[in-house]
Design a protein around this motif. Structure first.
Motif, PDB file in Angstrom:
ATOM      1  N   ARG A  27       0.817  -1.218   0.000  1.00  0.00           N
ATOM      2  CA  ARG A  27       0.000   0.000   0.000  1.00  0.00           C
ATOM      3  C   ARG A  27       0.852   1.269   0.000  1.00  0.00           C
ATOM      4  NH1 ARG A  27      -5.272   0.830   3.856  1.00  0.00           N
ATOM      5  NH2 ARG A  27      -6.025   2.717   2.836  1.00  0.00           N
ATOM      6  N   ALA A  28       1.800   1.373   0.886  1.00  0.00           N
ATOM      7  CA  ALA A  28       2.641   2.578   0.956  1.00  0.00           C
ATOM      8  C   ALA A  28       3.504   2.708  -0.296  1.00  0.00           C
ATOM      9  CB  ALA A  28       3.502   2.552   2.210  1.00  0.00           C
ATOM     10  N   TYR A  29       4.040   1.610  -0.774  1.00  0.00           N
ATOM     11  CA  TYR A  29       4.892   1.615  -1.964  1.00  0.00           C
ATOM     12  C   TYR A  29       4.133   2.135  -3.188  1.00  0.00           C
ATOM     13  CZ  TYR A  29       7.302  -0.473  -5.999  1.00  0.00           C
ATOM     14  OH  TYR A  29       7.901  -0.683  -7.209  1.00  0.00           O
ATOM     15  N   MET A  30       2.872   1.731  -3.354  1.00  0.00           N
ATOM     16  CA  MET A  30       2.105   2.095  -4.534  1.00  0.00           C
ATOM     17  C   MET A  30       1.319   3.395  -4.369  1.00  0.00           C
ATOM     18  SD  MET A  30       0.981  -1.577  -6.201  1.00  0.00           S
ATOM     19  CE  MET A  30      -0.432  -1.807  -5.184  1.00  0.00           C
ATOM     20  N   ALA A  31       1.234   3.932  -3.152  1.00  0.00           N
ATOM     21  CA  ALA A  31       0.414   5.119  -2.884  1.00  0.00           C
ATOM     22  C   ALA A  31       0.687   6.290  -3.833  1.00  0.00           C
ATOM     23  CB  ALA A  31       0.573   5.546  -1.434  1.00  0.00           C
ATOM     24  N   PRO A  32       1.930   6.605  -4.177  1.00  0.00           N
ATOM     25  CA  PRO A  32       2.152   7.759  -5.060  1.00  0.00           C
ATOM     26  C   PRO A  32       1.601   7.573  -6.478  1.00  0.00           C
ATOM     27  CG  PRO A  32       4.186   7.144  -3.937  1.00  0.00           C
ATOM     28  CD  PRO A  32       3.192   6.047  -3.686  1.00  0.00           C
ATOM     29  N   TYR A  33       1.276   6.335  -6.858  1.00  0.00           N
ATOM     30  CA  TYR A  33       0.873   6.045  -8.232  1.00  0.00           C
ATOM     31  C   TYR A  33      -0.569   5.587  -8.364  1.00  0.00           C
ATOM     32  CZ  TYR A  33       5.907   5.928  -8.014  1.00  0.00           C
ATOM     33  OH  TYR A  33       7.205   6.248  -7.749  1.00  0.00           O
ATOM     34  N   GLU A  34      -1.270   5.493  -7.254  1.00  0.00           N
ATOM     35  CA  GLU A  34      -2.627   4.957  -7.245  1.00  0.00           C
ATOM     36  C   GLU A  34      -3.626   6.022  -6.807  1.00  0.00           C
ATOM     37  OE1 GLU A  34      -3.956   1.667  -7.768  1.00  0.00           O
ATOM     38  OE2 GLU A  34      -2.055   1.462  -8.821  1.00  0.00           O
ATOM     39  N   PRO A  35      -4.875   5.919  -7.277  1.00  0.00           N
ATOM     40  CA  PRO A  35      -5.905   6.799  -6.745  1.00  0.00           C
ATOM     41  C   PRO A  35      -6.151   6.461  -5.270  1.00  0.00           C
ATOM     42  CG  PRO A  35      -6.839   5.247  -8.333  1.00  0.00           C
ATOM     43  CD  PRO A  35      -5.366   5.006  -8.297  1.00  0.00           C
ATOM     44  N   LEU A  36      -6.724   7.414  -4.547  1.00  0.00           N
ATOM     45  CA  LEU A  36      -7.091   7.117  -3.160  1.00  0.00           C
ATOM     46  C   LEU A  36      -8.153   6.028  -3.176  1.00  0.00           C
ATOM     47  CD1 LEU A  36      -7.234  10.719  -1.671  1.00  0.00           C
ATOM     48  CD2 LEU A  36      -5.372   9.041  -1.529  1.00  0.00           C
ATOM     49  N   ARG A  37      -7.997   5.072  -2.302  1.00  0.00           N
ATOM     50  CA  ARG A  37      -8.904   3.915  -2.250  1.00  0.00           C
ATOM     51  C   ARG A  37      -9.615   3.880  -0.900  1.00  0.00           C
ATOM     52  NH1 ARG A  37      -8.598   1.761  -7.497  1.00  0.00           N
ATOM     53  NH2 ARG A  37      -6.455   1.389  -8.068  1.00  0.00           N
ATOM     54  N   THR A  38     -10.802   3.288  -0.903  1.00  0.00           N
ATOM     55  CA  THR A  38     -11.505   3.068   0.362  1.00  0.00           C
ATOM     56  C   THR A  38     -10.819   1.920   1.091  1.00  0.00           C
ATOM     57  OG1 THR A  38     -13.015   1.423  -0.540  1.00  0.00           O
ATOM     58  CG2 THR A  38     -13.691   3.751  -0.710  1.00  0.00           C
ATOM     59  N   GLU A  39     -11.047   1.836   2.374  1.00  0.00           N
ATOM     60  CA  GLU A  39     -10.503   0.722   3.151  1.00  0.00           C
ATOM     61  C   GLU A  39     -11.037  -0.613   2.622  1.00  0.00           C
ATOM     62  OE1 GLU A  39      -7.996   0.780   5.372  1.00  0.00           O
ATOM     63  OE2 GLU A  39      -7.882   2.884   4.831  1.00  0.00           O
ATOM     64  N   ALA A  40     -12.258  -0.613   2.137  1.00  0.00           N
ATOM     65  CA  ALA A  40     -12.864  -1.844   1.616  1.00  0.00           C
ATOM     66  C   ALA A  40     -12.083  -2.404   0.434  1.00  0.00           C
ATOM     67  CB  ALA A  40     -14.310  -1.590   1.218  1.00  0.00           C
ATOM     68  N   PHE A  41     -11.445  -1.544  -0.351  1.00  0.00           N
ATOM     69  CA  PHE A  41     -10.663  -1.988  -1.502  1.00  0.00           C
ATOM     70  C   PHE A  41      -9.593  -2.983  -1.091  1.00  0.00           C
ATOM     71  CE2 PHE A  41      -6.964  -1.512  -4.318  1.00  0.00           C
ATOM     72  CZ  PHE A  41      -7.538  -1.721  -5.559  1.00  0.00           C
ATOM     73  N   TYR A  42      -9.040  -2.812   0.095  1.00  0.00           N
ATOM     74  CA  TYR A  42      -7.918  -3.627   0.567  1.00  0.00           C
ATOM     75  C   TYR A  42      -8.361  -4.894   1.298  1.00  0.00           C
ATOM     76  CZ  TYR A  42      -5.249   0.438  -0.757  1.00  0.00           C
ATOM     77  OH  TYR A  42      -4.689   1.460  -1.478  1.00  0.00           O
ATOM     78  N   THR A  43      -9.619  -5.254   1.141  1.00  0.00           N
ATOM     79  CA  THR A  43     -10.139  -6.469   1.773  1.00  0.00           C
ATOM     80  C   THR A  43     -10.427  -7.524   0.713  1.00  0.00           C
ATOM     81  OG1 THR A  43     -12.468  -5.815   1.591  1.00  0.00           O
ATOM     82  CG2 THR A  43     -11.251  -5.064   3.573  1.00  0.00           C
ATOM     83  N   GLU A  44     -10.577  -8.756   1.162  1.00  0.00           N
ATOM     84  CA  GLU A  44     -10.934  -9.827   0.229  1.00  0.00           C
ATOM     85  C   GLU A  44     -12.262  -9.519  -0.455  1.00  0.00           C
ATOM     86  OE1 GLU A  44     -11.827 -14.634   0.091  1.00  0.00           O
ATOM     87  OE2 GLU A  44     -10.941 -13.766   1.903  1.00  0.00           O
TER      88      GLU A  44
END
Length: 180
Positions: A27-44
């Motif tokens: 998440r931190a590594y890709m943050a500069p290149y990704e749109p802001l995501r909801t917390e739900a995006f990072y779940t199964e």
């Protein structure tokens, strides 16, 4: 298909848990290149929903979503999207890799395979991609795969929490006329 010992295949709903895990880890590594995501995006569940959307778009002929898998675990993804046939015969490509797997040529090899698919299976004339101006690693991947920069798009995408300038790249795949 296998690329340097890593499987590249169509994404499946069963990939949701593994994708969520690798996205959280990066998440931190890709943050500069990704749109802001909801917390739900990072779940199964969030990844299952996203894969469902991609599969529906695939069934409509608009996207070809792939995952890269090592030892049964997703380590990256590449999507051929925005597929337009007719006189345009074009699509866009986006990709990401687990930070632990960068620098091994996998992104370049996956991109080359997606370009082959775009040309030989989909019949596209060109593929485009964009990177943030400072994303030199992704620009190297594109250059190694034969893409050429053709423009600069100011405030092109809202990523990393702000509108970002992007370098635009394309690869012309062939010059045959589009299918009737």
């Amino acid at each position: 298909m296998f690329i340097n010992g890593v499987e590249m295949r169509a994404v499946r709903l069963e990939d949701a848990a593994g994708l969520a895990e690798v996205l959280v880890r990066n998440r931190a590594y890709m943050a500069p290149y990704e749109p802001l995501r909801t917390e739900a995006f990072y779940t199964e569940a969030g990844q299952r929903a996203r894969i469902g959307e991609l599969l529906a778009e695939r069934d409509g002929g608009r996207v070809r979503p792939y995952v890269l898998v090592a030892d049964g675990t997703p380590i990256g993804a590449i999507n051929l999207g925005s597929i337009a046939l007719g006189p345009l015969c074009s699509g866009g490509v986006g990709y990401w890799m687990d930070q632990a797997w960068t620098g091994k040529g996998l992104a370049t090899a996956a991109l080359e395979e997606v370009c082959r698919i775009a040309r030989d299976e989909v019949g596209l004339h060109r593929i485009e991609a964009g990177t943030r101006v400072g994303n030199l690693a992704s620009q190297r991947v594109l250059a190694k795969a034969g893409f050429e920069q053709y423009g600069l798009a100011p405030r092109y995408l809202h990523v990393g929490g702000a509108w970002q300038d992007h370098r635009l790249f394309q690869l012309l795949l062939h010059d045959e006329p589009p299918a009737p």
